[in-house]
Design a protein around this motif. Sequence first.
Motif, PDB file in Angstrom:
ATOM      1  N   ILE A  89       0.853  -1.184   0.000  1.00  0.00           N
ATOM      2  CA  ILE A  89       0.000   0.000   0.000  1.00  0.00           C
ATOM      3  C   ILE A  89       0.892   1.239   0.000  1.00  0.00           C
ATOM      4  CG2 ILE A  89      -1.996  -1.044   1.160  1.00  0.00           C
ATOM      5  CD1 ILE A  89      -0.993   0.188   3.778  1.00  0.00           C
ATOM      6  N   GLU A  90       0.391   2.316  -0.600  1.00  0.00           N
ATOM      7  CA  GLU A  90       1.126   3.579  -0.577  1.00  0.00           C
ATOM      8  C   GLU A  90       0.718   4.350   0.672  1.00  0.00           C
ATOM      9  OE1 GLU A  90       2.251   6.450  -4.047  1.00  0.00           O
ATOM     10  OE2 GLU A  90       0.306   7.080  -3.265  1.00  0.00           O
ATOM     11  N   VAL A  91       1.711   4.789   1.425  1.00  0.00           N
ATOM     12  CA  VAL A  91       1.452   5.523   2.664  1.00  0.00           C
ATOM     13  C   VAL A  91       2.273   6.804   2.678  1.00  0.00           C
ATOM     14  CG1 VAL A  91       0.872   3.489   4.045  1.00  0.00           C
ATOM     15  CG2 VAL A  91       3.239   4.241   3.907  1.00  0.00           C
ATOM     16  N   THR A  92       1.802   7.776   3.417  1.00  0.00           N
ATOM     17  CA  THR A  92       2.547   9.006   3.631  1.00  0.00           C
ATOM     18  C   THR A  92       3.339   8.854   4.918  1.00  0.00           C
ATOM     19  OG1 THR A  92       0.827  10.298   2.538  1.00  0.00           O
ATOM     20  CG2 THR A  92       2.362  11.503   3.953  1.00  0.00           C
ATOM     21  N   VAL A  93       4.654   9.059   4.837  1.00  0.00           N
ATOM     22  CA  VAL A  93       5.520   8.999   6.014  1.00  0.00           C
ATOM     23  C   VAL A  93       6.231  10.334   6.161  1.00  0.00           C
ATOM     24  CG1 VAL A  93       5.855   6.508   5.859  1.00  0.00           C
ATOM     25  CG2 VAL A  93       7.471   8.036   4.745  1.00  0.00           C
ATOM     26  N   GLY A  94       6.866  10.505   7.278  1.00  0.00           N
ATOM     27  CA  GLY A  94       7.560  11.762   7.518  1.00  0.00           C
ATOM     28  C   GLY A  94       6.606  12.794   8.062  1.00  0.00           C
ATOM     29  N   GLY A  95       6.991  14.053   7.904  1.00  0.00           N
ATOM     30  CA  GLY A  95       6.194  15.102   8.505  1.00  0.00           C
ATOM     31  C   GLY A  95       6.359  15.037  10.010  1.00  0.00           C
ATOM     32  N   ALA A  96       5.477  15.662  10.700  1.00  0.00           N
ATOM     33  CA  ALA A  96       5.557  15.660  12.160  1.00  0.00           C
ATOM     34  C   ALA A  96       4.176  15.862  12.743  1.00  0.00           C
ATOM     35  CB  ALA A  96       6.485  16.776  12.647  1.00  0.00           C
ATOM     36  N   THR A  97       3.976  15.293  13.903  1.00  0.00           N
ATOM     37  CA  THR A  97       2.792  15.576  14.704  1.00  0.00           C
ATOM     38  C   THR A  97       3.305  16.323  15.923  1.00  0.00           C
ATOM     39  OG1 THR A  97       1.710  13.564  13.941  1.00  0.00           O
ATOM     40  CG2 THR A  97       0.850  14.574  15.950  1.00  0.00           C
ATOM     41  N   VAL A  98       2.764  17.525  16.131  1.00  0.00           N
ATOM     42  CA  VAL A  98       3.281  18.398  17.188  1.00  0.00           C
ATOM     43  C   VAL A  98       2.164  18.767  18.157  1.00  0.00           C
ATOM     44  CG1 VAL A  98       4.428  20.589  17.680  1.00  0.00           C
ATOM     45  CG2 VAL A  98       4.997  19.337  15.585  1.00  0.00           C
ATOM     46  N   PHE A  99       2.453  18.615  19.433  1.00  0.00           N
ATOM     47  CA  PHE A  99       1.554  19.042  20.493  1.00  0.00           C
ATOM     48  C   PHE A  99       2.267  20.124  21.297  1.00  0.00           C
ATOM     49  CE2 PHE A  99       0.723  14.569  19.669  1.00  0.00           C
ATOM     50  CZ  PHE A  99      -0.658  14.531  19.528  1.00  0.00           C
ATOM     51  N   VAL A 100       1.540  21.142  21.690  1.00  0.00           N
ATOM     52  CA  VAL A 100       2.086  22.183  22.556  1.00  0.00           C
ATOM     53  C   VAL A 100       1.193  22.243  23.785  1.00  0.00           C
ATOM     54  CG1 VAL A 100       2.668  24.622  22.783  1.00  0.00           C
ATOM     55  CG2 VAL A 100       2.950  23.478  20.560  1.00  0.00           C
ATOM     56  N   VAL A 101       1.802  22.018  24.953  1.00  0.00           N
ATOM     57  CA  VAL A 101       1.026  21.999  26.192  1.00  0.00           C
ATOM     58  C   VAL A 101       1.626  22.989  27.192  1.00  0.00           C
ATOM     59  CG1 VAL A 101       0.224  19.625  25.897  1.00  0.00           C
ATOM     60  CG2 VAL A 101       2.341  20.035  27.091  1.00  0.00           C
ATOM     61  N   ASP A 102       0.770  23.522  28.032  1.00  0.00           N
ATOM     62  CA  ASP A 102       1.212  24.434  29.083  1.00  0.00           C
ATOM     63  C   ASP A 102       1.984  23.666  30.146  1.00  0.00           C
ATOM     64  OD1 ASP A 102       0.093  26.864  28.147  1.00  0.00           O
ATOM     65  OD2 ASP A 102      -1.885  26.243  28.861  1.00  0.00           O
ATOM     66  N   VAL A 103       3.008  24.306  30.682  1.00  0.00           N
ATOM     67  CA  VAL A 103       3.779  23.735  31.779  1.00  0.00           C
ATOM     68  C   VAL A 103       3.427  24.526  33.034  1.00  0.00           C
ATOM     69  CG1 VAL A 103       6.095  23.345  32.698  1.00  0.00           C
ATOM     70  CG2 VAL A 103       5.642  23.007  30.257  1.00  0.00           C
ATOM     71  N   GLU A 104       2.839  23.848  33.981  1.00  0.00           N
ATOM     72  CA  GLU A 104       2.442  24.523  35.213  1.00  0.00           C
ATOM     73  C   GLU A 104       3.650  24.860  36.081  1.00  0.00           C
ATOM     74  OE1 GLU A 104      -0.100  23.385  39.168  1.00  0.00           O
ATOM     75  OE2 GLU A 104      -0.902  22.749  37.219  1.00  0.00           O
ATOM     76  N   LYS A 105       4.623  23.953  36.104  1.00  0.00           N
ATOM     77  CA  LYS A 105       5.795  24.172  36.942  1.00  0.00           C
ATOM     78  C   LYS A 105       6.991  23.514  36.292  1.00  0.00           C
ATOM     79  CE  LYS A 105       7.258  23.617  41.751  1.00  0.00           C
ATOM     80  NZ  LYS A 105       6.837  23.114  43.061  1.00  0.00           N
ATOM     81  N   TYR A 106       8.140  24.182  36.375  1.00  0.00           N
ATOM     82  CA  TYR A 106       9.390  23.658  35.818  1.00  0.00           C
ATOM     83  C   TYR A 106      10.462  23.776  36.882  1.00  0.00           C
ATOM     84  CZ  TYR A 106      13.772  23.689  33.156  1.00  0.00           C
ATOM     85  OH  TYR A 106      15.023  23.437  32.701  1.00  0.00           O
ATOM     86  N   VAL A 107      11.114  22.673  37.203  1.00  0.00           N
ATOM     87  CA  VAL A 107      12.173  22.651  38.205  1.00  0.00           C
ATOM     88  C   VAL A 107      13.359  21.917  37.617  1.00  0.00           C
ATOM     89  CG1 VAL A 107      12.858  21.862  40.504  1.00  0.00           C
ATOM     90  CG2 VAL A 107      10.495  22.603  40.083  1.00  0.00           C
TER      91      VAL A 107
END
Length: 109
Positions: A89-107
């Motif tokens: 089967i022909e499939v599309t590969v590559g590209g990117a899936t990107v999620f951006v989430v808030d960070v409540e706290k960073y230590v």
Amino acid sequence: MKLVIAIVHDEDAGNLIEDLTNNNYRITKLATTGGFLRAGNTTLLVGVEDEEVDKVIGIIKNNCESRKEIATSPAPVSGTTGVFIPYPIEVTVGGATVFVVDVEKYVKL
């Protein structure tokens, strides 16, 4: 602060990591596997300030191009005889899936 989670094709990961680190972004690399094609992916975690999100997404976009490939079907077809017959089967590969989430706290310790 935001956490950018980028799931990219293994072939694109090396150049993307190099480009991100050259732009002084710290990343965490995770080896992952896609559910549909069961092929290797790389998931990158990048913590950035809010105003840097678009720049990071631009770097990801410049390094991760989608393309067409021929692959064997992930779920073989079975006939009445019970024989499994995989088909290309022909499939599309590559590209990117990107999620951006808030960070409540960073230590950082």
